[in-house]
Scaffold this active site. Structure first.
Site, PDB file in Angstrom:
ATOM      1  N   SER A 119      27.742  52.672  55.521  1.00  0.00           N
ATOM      2  CA  SER A 119      28.967  51.961  55.160  1.00  0.00           C
ATOM      3  C   SER A 119      30.164  52.450  55.965  1.00  0.00           C
ATOM      4  CB  SER A 119      29.243  52.105  53.665  1.00  0.00           C
ATOM      5  OG  SER A 119      29.184  53.445  53.282  1.00  0.00           O
ATOM      6  N   HIS A 140      25.432  46.204  57.986  1.00  0.00           N
ATOM      7  CA  HIS A 140      26.052  46.668  56.732  1.00  0.00           C
ATOM      8  C   HIS A 140      26.045  45.546  55.706  1.00  0.00           C
ATOM      9  CE1 HIS A 140      29.857  48.256  54.548  1.00  0.00           C
ATOM     10  NE2 HIS A 140      28.768  48.670  53.963  1.00  0.00           N
ATOM     11  N   GLU A 152      27.979  42.790  57.818  1.00  0.00           N
ATOM     12  CA  GLU A 152      28.844  43.247  58.906  1.00  0.00           C
ATOM     13  C   GLU A 152      27.901  43.828  59.963  1.00  0.00           C
ATOM     14  OE1 GLU A 152      31.392  46.414  57.458  1.00  0.00           O
ATOM     15  OE2 GLU A 152      33.123  45.572  58.465  1.00  0.00           O
ATOM     16  N   ASN A 190      35.215  48.529  54.935  1.00  0.00           N
ATOM     17  CA  ASN A 190      35.684  49.701  54.188  1.00  0.00           C
ATOM     18  C   ASN A 190      37.007  50.266  54.688  1.00  0.00           C
ATOM     19  OD1 ASN A 190      33.931  49.985  52.020  1.00  0.00           O
ATOM     20  ND2 ASN A 190      32.308  50.623  53.405  1.00  0.00           N
TER      21      ASN A 190
HETATM   22  N1  CAA Z   1      21.580  41.927  41.593  1.00  0.00           N
HETATM   23  C1  CAA Z   1      21.268  40.628  41.736  1.00  0.00           C
HETATM   24  N2  CAA Z   1      22.003  39.619  41.240  1.00  0.00           N
HETATM   25  C2  CAA Z   1      23.101  39.935  40.546  1.00  0.00           C
HETATM   26  C3  CAA Z   1      23.504  41.269  40.356  1.00  0.00           C
HETATM   27  C4  CAA Z   1      22.689  42.295  40.905  1.00  0.00           C
HETATM   28  N3  CAA Z   1      23.002  43.587  40.786  1.00  0.00           N
HETATM   29  N4  CAA Z   1      24.637  41.269  39.634  1.00  0.00           N
HETATM   30  C5  CAA Z   1      24.959  39.993  39.394  1.00  0.00           C
HETATM   31  N5  CAA Z   1      24.027  39.182  39.952  1.00  0.00           N
HETATM   32  C6  CAA Z   1      24.029  37.712  39.955  1.00  0.00           C
HETATM   33  C7  CAA Z   1      23.823  37.131  38.580  1.00  0.00           C
HETATM   34  O1  CAA Z   1      22.448  36.989  38.306  1.00  0.00           O
HETATM   35  C8  CAA Z   1      24.512  35.780  38.701  1.00  0.00           C
HETATM   36  O2  CAA Z   1      23.673  34.897  39.394  1.00  0.00           O
HETATM   37  P1  CAA Z   1      23.787  33.283  39.200  1.00  0.00           P
HETATM   38  O3  CAA Z   1      25.246  32.929  39.276  1.00  0.00           O
HETATM   39  O4  CAA Z   1      22.999  32.787  40.354  1.00  0.00           O
HETATM   40  O5  CAA Z   1      23.199  32.996  37.892  1.00  0.00           O
HETATM   41  C9  CAA Z   1      25.689  36.080  39.629  1.00  0.00           C
HETATM   42  O6  CAA Z   1      25.330  37.268  40.351  1.00  0.00           O
HETATM   43  C10 CAA Z   1      26.974  36.291  38.885  1.00  0.00           C
HETATM   44  O7  CAA Z   1      26.768  37.340  37.951  1.00  0.00           O
HETATM   45  P2  CAA Z   1      27.467  37.467  36.545  1.00  0.00           P
HETATM   46  O8  CAA Z   1      27.774  36.085  36.024  1.00  0.00           O
HETATM   47  O9  CAA Z   1      26.643  38.363  35.705  1.00  0.00           O
HETATM   48  O10 CAA Z   1      28.793  38.285  36.802  1.00  0.00           O
HETATM   49  P3  CAA Z   1      30.026  37.989  37.737  1.00  0.00           P
HETATM   50  O11 CAA Z   1      30.323  36.528  37.850  1.00  0.00           O
HETATM   51  O12 CAA Z   1      31.077  38.920  37.274  1.00  0.00           O
HETATM   52  O13 CAA Z   1      29.530  38.458  39.179  1.00  0.00           O
HETATM   53  C11 CAA Z   1      29.465  40.100  40.845  1.00  0.00           C
HETATM   54  C12 CAA Z   1      29.082  39.731  39.422  1.00  0.00           C
HETATM   55  C13 CAA Z   1      28.741  39.172  41.815  1.00  0.00           C
HETATM   56  C14 CAA Z   1      29.010  41.534  41.063  1.00  0.00           C
HETATM   57  C15 CAA Z   1      31.023  39.909  41.004  1.00  0.00           C
HETATM   58  O14 CAA Z   1      31.681  40.614  39.989  1.00  0.00           O
HETATM   59  C16 CAA Z   1      31.541  40.379  42.329  1.00  0.00           C
HETATM   60  O15 CAA Z   1      31.462  39.674  43.322  1.00  0.00           O
HETATM   61  N6  CAA Z   1      32.121  41.607  42.371  1.00  0.00           N
HETATM   62  C17 CAA Z   1      32.643  42.204  43.589  1.00  0.00           C
HETATM   63  C18 CAA Z   1      31.496  42.750  44.383  1.00  0.00           C
HETATM   64  C19 CAA Z   1      31.960  43.404  45.640  1.00  0.00           C
HETATM   65  O16 CAA Z   1      33.124  43.450  45.990  1.00  0.00           O
HETATM   66  N7  CAA Z   1      30.980  43.940  46.380  1.00  0.00           N
HETATM   67  C20 CAA Z   1      31.261  44.663  47.579  1.00  0.00           C
HETATM   68  C21 CAA Z   1      31.303  46.112  47.238  1.00  0.00           C
HETATM   69  S1  CAA Z   1      31.700  47.060  48.631  1.00  0.00           S
HETATM   70  C22 CAA Z   1      30.253  47.272  49.421  1.00  0.00           C
HETATM   71  O17 CAA Z   1      29.186  46.916  48.992  1.00  0.00           O
HETATM   72  C23 CAA Z   1      30.368  47.920  50.713  1.00  0.00           C
HETATM   73  C24 CAA Z   1      30.407  49.373  50.743  1.00  0.00           C
HETATM   74  O18 CAA Z   1      30.066  49.896  51.771  1.00  0.00           O
HETATM   75  C25 CAA Z   1      30.908  50.222  49.646  1.00  0.00           C
END
Ligand code: CAA
Length: 283
Positions: A119, A140, A152, A190
């Site tokens: 990351s 990434h 990425e 990041n």
């Molecule tokens: N694995 C697989 N599918 C998942 C999941 C997981 N861990 N968590 C949620 N989902 C799926 C659900 O099954 C649901 O699917 P459908 O719509 O197809 O039915 C969908 O995602 C939406 O889930 P929820 O309704 O339960 O919850 P939500 O609408 O709050 O979405 C989320 C959850 C997608 C995590 C959303 O909150 C989100 O986009 N959060 C931000 C995530 C983000 O910013 N990620 C980047 C992090 S930084 C990174 O990764 C880089 C790094 O280097 C640190």
């Protein structure tokens, strides 16, 4: 550069997610980790995710079995001898990554591409641990991998154009969107995300507002799906601190100084969702 078989190193949250999307796109996958129990945990997570798709009638039980059957599990890094693309998603530690890449360089076919899901660590430095820096690249993925569209793609100093092109095409086959970036600390994602999270932690530390209020402002005011403190808990506070330290060291600029409250939580073992406590408590 045809990619048929993919090896994923590390069966944690990111590695198992990457293995899942590769298998869903029809690739043969070898999921590798050090211990059987890590592999079992990662594989069980993939099976659970796919079962959710079956329950929502988006795939059949037979589809699920077919996808799972494409994922071979292995504790031996020597399985890299069969792979066209290896995606490393092990722990974020430069020495460990260098060791893994040096080993892969010995074992993997000469034509194989060695990618890292790091990351924030420099791709160019990881590549320098091999005799094929032209074939090393950053891929990434974002968490949760099955949901997030972005990959990425980071070019190291020596990454060959045809390696970039093959990885870009592969990313599209995974139904993801590739975005090309150059090798600088934190890349793009990041470098922008983590200072925002760090600033949210400073805002809490300085008593400007409660953790719930900070998250509510960013969720409702900026349309972010999660507030920054919830997101920090979701990513893991140890990972957030590590990335801030990488930015701070890499740029030498105090604007990337990790908030003392972040350090304190990490020292306390409050790492977020995975330990049951971070800025929030989890049952
Ligand atoms: N694995 C697989 N599918 C998942 C999941 C997981 N861990 N968590 C949620 N989902 C799926 C659900 O099954 C649901 O699917 P459908 O719509 O197809 O039915 C969908 O995602 C939406 O889930 P929820 O309704 O339960 O919850 P939500 O609408 O709050 O979405 C989320 C959850 C997608 C995590 C959303 O909150 C989100 O986009 N959060 C931000 C995530 C983000 O910013 N990620 C980047 C992090 S930084 C990174 O990764 C880089 C790094 O280097 C640190």
């Amino acid at each position: 550069m045809e990619i048929k078989k993919v090896m994923v190193i590390g069966a944690g949250q990111m590695g198992s997610g990457i293995a899942q999307v590769c298998a869903m796109a029809g690739f043969s996958v070898i999921l590798q980790d050090l211990k059987e129990e890590f592999l079992e945990r990662g594989f069980a997570g993939i099976a659970k995710n796919l079962q959710r798709q079956v329950d929502k009638e988006r795939m059949t039980g037979a589809d699920k079995e077919e996808i799972l059957n494409r994922i071979e599990r292995s504790t031996a890094i020597s399985s890299a001898g069969e792979a066209d693309l290896i995606i490393e998603a092990a722990i974020e530690n430069m020495e460990i990554k260098k060791q893994i890449f040096a080993q892969l360089d010995e074992i993997a076919p000469q034509s194989a591409i060695l990618a890292t899901n790091t990351s924030s660590l420099p791709i160019t430095e990881i590549a320098a641990a091999t005799k094929r820096p032209g074939k090393v690249i950053g891929m990434h993925f974002m968490n949760p991998v099955p949901v997030m569209k972005l990959v990425e793609i980071i070019r190291g100093l020596a990454t060959e154009d045809e390696v970039y092109a093959a990885v870009e095409e592969m990313t599209r086959k995974l139904q993801k969107v590739p975005v090309e970036v150059n090798d600088f600390p934190g890349f793009v994602s990041n470098r922008i995300l983590m200072p925002m999270i760090n600033e949210a932690i400073y805002t809490l530390y300085e008593g400007v507002a409660s953790h719930e209020a900070i998250d509510e402002v960013m969720k409702l005011g900026m349309n972010h799906p999660m507030g920054p403190l919830t997101l920090a808990d979701f990513i893991g506070l140890d990972t957030c601190l590590y990335i801030m330290e990488t930015l701070h060291e890499g740029f030498g600029d105090d604007k990337y100084r990790p908030c003392p409250l972040l350090r304190k939580y990490v020292k306390a073992g409050w790492l977020g969702k995975k330990t049951g406590r971070g800025f929030y408590e989890y049952a």
